[in-house]
Design an enzyme around this catalytic site. Structure first.
Site, PDB file in Angstrom:
ATOM      1  NE  ARG A  13      -3.527   0.430   2.402  1.00 44.06           N
ATOM      2  CZ  ARG A  13      -4.559   0.689   3.206  1.00 44.06           C
ATOM      3  NH1 ARG A  13      -5.143  -0.277   3.863  1.00 44.06           N
ATOM      4  NH2 ARG A  13      -5.010   1.910   3.348  1.00 44.06           N
ATOM      5  CG  ASP A  20     -16.202   2.624   4.358  1.00 37.85           C
ATOM      6  OD1 ASP A  20     -16.093   3.528   3.504  1.00 37.85           O
ATOM      7  OD2 ASP A  20     -15.223   1.973   4.757  1.00 37.85           O
ATOM      8  NE  ARG A  66     -19.652  -1.646  -0.936  1.00 38.18           N
ATOM      9  CZ  ARG A  66     -18.428  -1.472  -1.412  1.00 38.18           C
ATOM     10  NH1 ARG A  66     -17.409  -1.241  -0.573  1.00 38.18           N
ATOM     11  NH2 ARG A  66     -18.187  -1.514  -2.712  1.00 38.18           N
ATOM     12  CG  HIS A 124     -12.237   4.106   2.750  1.00 42.12           C
ATOM     13  ND1 HIS A 124     -13.543   3.689   2.612  1.00 42.12           N
ATOM     14  CD2 HIS A 124     -11.553   3.563   1.725  1.00 42.12           C
ATOM     15  CE1 HIS A 124     -13.634   2.936   1.535  1.00 42.12           C
ATOM     16  NE2 HIS A 124     -12.449   2.848   0.972  1.00 42.12           N
TER      17      HIS A 124
HETATM   18  O1  LIG Z   1     -15.221  -1.254  -2.614  1.00 36.50           O
HETATM   19  C1  LIG Z   1     -14.020  -0.931  -2.677  1.00 36.50           C
HETATM   20  N1  LIG Z   1     -13.220  -1.324  -3.696  1.00 36.50           N
HETATM   21  C2  LIG Z   1     -11.779  -1.146  -3.610  1.00 36.50           C
HETATM   22  C3  LIG Z   1     -11.184  -1.358  -4.949  1.00 36.50           C
HETATM   23  C4  LIG Z   1     -11.709  -0.858  -6.100  1.00 36.50           C
HETATM   24  C5  LIG Z   1     -10.994  -1.174  -7.240  1.00 36.50           C
HETATM   25  S1  LIG Z   1      -9.681  -2.108  -6.836  1.00 36.50           S
HETATM   26  C6  LIG Z   1     -10.082  -2.105  -5.171  1.00 36.50           C
HETATM   27  C7  LIG Z   1     -11.205  -2.088  -2.613  1.00 36.50           C
HETATM   28  C8  LIG Z   1     -11.862  -3.259  -2.273  1.00 36.50           C
HETATM   29  C9  LIG Z   1     -11.256  -4.079  -1.323  1.00 36.50           C
HETATM   30  C10 LIG Z   1     -10.030  -3.712  -0.764  1.00 36.50           C
HETATM   31  C11 LIG Z   1      -9.443  -2.519  -1.185  1.00 36.50           C
HETATM   32  N2  LIG Z   1      -8.225  -2.180  -0.639  1.00 36.50           N
HETATM   33  C12 LIG Z   1      -7.455  -1.092  -1.015  1.00 36.50           C
HETATM   34  C13 LIG Z   1      -6.698  -0.512  -0.020  1.00 36.50           C
HETATM   35  C14 LIG Z   1      -5.856   0.549  -0.318  1.00 36.50           C
HETATM   36  C15 LIG Z   1      -5.792   1.026  -1.609  1.00 36.50           C
HETATM   37  F1  LIG Z   1      -4.952   2.040  -1.898  1.00 36.50           F
HETATM   38  C16 LIG Z   1      -6.560   0.455  -2.618  1.00 36.50           C
HETATM   39  C17 LIG Z   1      -7.406  -0.609  -2.326  1.00 36.50           C
HETATM   40  N3  LIG Z   1     -10.027  -1.715  -2.113  1.00 36.50           N
HETATM   41  C18 LIG Z   1     -11.516   0.263  -3.177  1.00 36.50           C
HETATM   42  C19 LIG Z   1     -12.259   0.546  -1.910  1.00 36.50           C
HETATM   43  O2  LIG Z   1     -11.748   1.407  -1.053  1.00 36.50           O
HETATM   44  C20 LIG Z   1     -13.495  -0.024  -1.705  1.00 36.50           C
HETATM   45  S2  LIG Z   1     -14.453   0.351  -0.314  1.00 36.50           S
HETATM   46  C21 LIG Z   1     -13.837  -0.734   0.958  1.00 36.50           C
HETATM   47  C22 LIG Z   1     -12.611  -1.381   0.835  1.00 36.50           C
HETATM   48  C23 LIG Z   1     -12.204  -2.236   1.871  1.00 36.50           C
HETATM   49  C24 LIG Z   1     -12.995  -2.427   3.001  1.00 36.50           C
HETATM   50  C25 LIG Z   1     -14.212  -1.762   3.112  1.00 36.50           C
HETATM   51  C26 LIG Z   1     -14.636  -0.916   2.081  1.00 36.50           C
HETATM   52 CL1  LIG Z   1     -16.150  -0.088   2.204  1.00 36.50          CL
END
Ligand SMILES: O=C1N[C@](c2ccsc2)(c2cccc(Nc3ccc(F)cc3)n2)CC(O)=C1Sc1ccccc1Cl
Length: 332
Positions: free
Chosen positions: A105, A165, A168, A192
Site C-alpha cells: 500500500r 462504507d 453499504r 476508510h
Molecule cells: O469497494 C471498494 N473497492 C476497492 C477497490 C476498487 C478497485 S480495486 C479495489 C477495494 C476493495 C477491497 C479492498 C481494497 N483495498 C485497497 C486498499 C488501499 C488502496 F490504496 C486500494 C485498495 N479496495 C476500493 C475501496 O476502497 C473499496 S471500499 C472498501 C474497501 C475495503 C474495506 C471496506 C470498504 Cl467499504
C-alpha cells in the site's frame, strides 16, 4: 433564418442563476459512474472530464453526450488540459495508479502522491474557490496530501472517506431488518476500508435507536450480530472486486450524493474524511479521518461531536497514529 421566431421584441432575460460546474478528474470506472449519476440527477450546467488518456477521454465524452436526448441539458467537455476546469464549483478526484498485484500500500501511495503533485496544483490554480473532493485510495492520506498541495482551508478539502462504507452498512442493516435503507441512520467513521469503526450507539431506524428497535421487534440480537454486519461491509468490498474486478455503482451514487449536498447547499450530515486533529483526543498531527460532517456550498460547514464510546475513540486515535506514520514517510 433564426430557428425560432421570438414572440416579442424584449431583450432576453439576464441570466440570474449562476453557471454551476463540476470537474471529474479520472475517466475510469469510478469517475464515469460519478459523472453519469451527476448527469441523471441534473446537478450542474456543465460537467468536465479530465484524464491522461486522450482517446479514452474523448470516447467517454462522446458516449455521454449521445445520451443528451434522455438527460437534463448539461454541457459536457473533456480535455487532458486542466485549463478547462476553470471556475469549477467542485472538483472530484478519482485518478489514481492501480494497485499492482502484491504491491504494498505504501508503494501505491507513493505513486499516487507523485500523480497528485501534477493534479492538485493546476486544479487549485484554475479554481481557487473550488471544493476538492478526493475519492482515490488510500483516501484519507490522499485527502491530506491534496489539502497540503492545494493550500486551501481544510473546510474546502473533503475525502469521500467512509461515506461508501456507511452506505453499504445502511443497506445491510436495512436488509437484515427488512426496512428501507433511507430510514436507517448509521455511521461508520475513522479510516476508510479495513480499519473503519462502526458506531453502534448511533444506529437508529426511523429515529428509534437500533438496540430498543430490536427489543421491541423481539428480533434476537447479540452484539456480534452488529459486528457481523460491519464485517460484511468489509467482506462485500472484497467480494465485488473478486466478482467484477472493480467497484463503480455504489461509489458513483455515494459521491454524487455528496456532490448534491455541496451544489445544492443541502447542509446534510455525511461521514466524510475531514481534518480530524483536535477531535476525540486526536492530537498527534494533521490527519484526515471520517467523522459525521455537515456538507454545504462552503464544503465542511461543521463536524458533529457524536458520542463515541472509549473503545471507539481509542480506535480512531489508533488509526490516526497509523496514518501519521505513513504520512511522515512521504516527505511532504
Ligand atoms: O469497494 C471498494 N473497492 C476497492 C477497490 C476498487 C478497485 S480495486 C479495489 C477495494 C476493495 C477491497 C479492498 C481494497 N483495498 C485497497 C486498499 C488501499 C488502496 F490504496 C486500494 C485498495 N479496495 C476500493 C475501496 O476502497 C473499496 S471500499 C472498501 C474497501 C475495503 C474495506 C471496506 C470498504 Cl467499504
Amino acid at each position: 433564418q433564426a430557428f425560432f421566431k421570438s414572440i416579442h421584441s424584449a431583450a432576453p432575460p439576464s441570466p440570474t442563476k449562476r453557471h454551476t460546474k463540476i470537474s471529474v478528474i479520472g475517466a475510469g470506472n469510478v469517475g464515469m459512474a460519478i459523472a453519469q449519476t451527476i448527469l441523471t440527477q441534473d446537478l450542474v450546467d456543465e460537467l468536465v472530464l479530465i484524464d491522461a488518456k486522450p482517446d479514452k477521454l474523448r470516447g467517454e465524452m462522446l458516449d455521454l453526450q449521445h445520451a443528451a436526448a434522455f438527460l437534463p441539458r448539461t454541457k459536457i467537455h473533456a480535455s487532458v488540459d486542466y485549463a478547462i476546469t476553470v471556475g469549477s464549483d467542485l472538483c472530484i478526484v478519482t485518478a489514481g495508479a492501480r494497485q499492482n498485484p502484491g504491491e504494498s500500500r505504501l508503494n501505491l501511495l507513493q505513486r499516487n502522491v507523485a500523480l497528485f503533485k501534477n493534479i492538485i496544483p493546476p486544479l487549485a490554480r484554475h479554481s481557487p474557490d473550488t471544493i476538492l473532493m478526493i475519492v482515490s485510495n488510500p483516501v484519507d492520506v490522499l485527502t491530506y496530501i491534496s489539502w497540503k498541495l492545494s493550500g486551501f482551508p481544510s473546510n474546502r478539502v473533503i475525502g469521500a472517506g467512509t461515506n461508501l462504507d456507511s452506505s453499504r452498512f445502511r443497506f445491510l442493516i436495512a436488509d437484515h431488518l427488512d426496512v428501507n435503507a433511507q430510514d436507517v441512520q448509521a455511521y461508520i467513521v475513522g479510516e476508510h476500508g479495513d480499519s473503519s469503526v462502526a458506531l453502534w450507539s448511533s444506529i437508529s431506524i426511523g429515529g428509534v435507536p437500533v438496540l430498543s428497535f430490536l427489543e421491541k421487534q423481539q428480533i434476537a440480537y447479540e452484539k456480534e450480530t452488529l459486528e457481523n454486519i460491519h464485517k460484511a461491509v468489509i467482506e462485500s468490498a472484497y467480494e465485488v472486486i473478486r466478482l467484477k474486478g472493480y467497484t463503480s455503482w455504489a461509489i458513483g451514487y455515494s459521491v454524487a450524493n455528496l456532490a448534491r449536498s455541496v451544489l445544492r447547499d443541502q447542509r446534510k450530515i455525511h461521514p466524510v474524511s475531514v481534518l480530524a486533529k483536535g477531535f476525540y483526543g486526536i492530537d498527534g498531527g494533521e490527519v484526515f479521518l471520517s467523522l459525521p460532517a455537515q456538507i454545504g456550498r462552503g464544503g465542511v460547514m461543521g463536524v458533529t461531536n457524536i458520542h463515541l464510546t472509549d473503545e471507539e475513540a481509542q480506535r480512531l486515535r489508533d488509526s490516526a497514529k497509523t496514518i501519521l506514520e505513513v504520512q511522515s514517510q512521504l516527505g511532504l
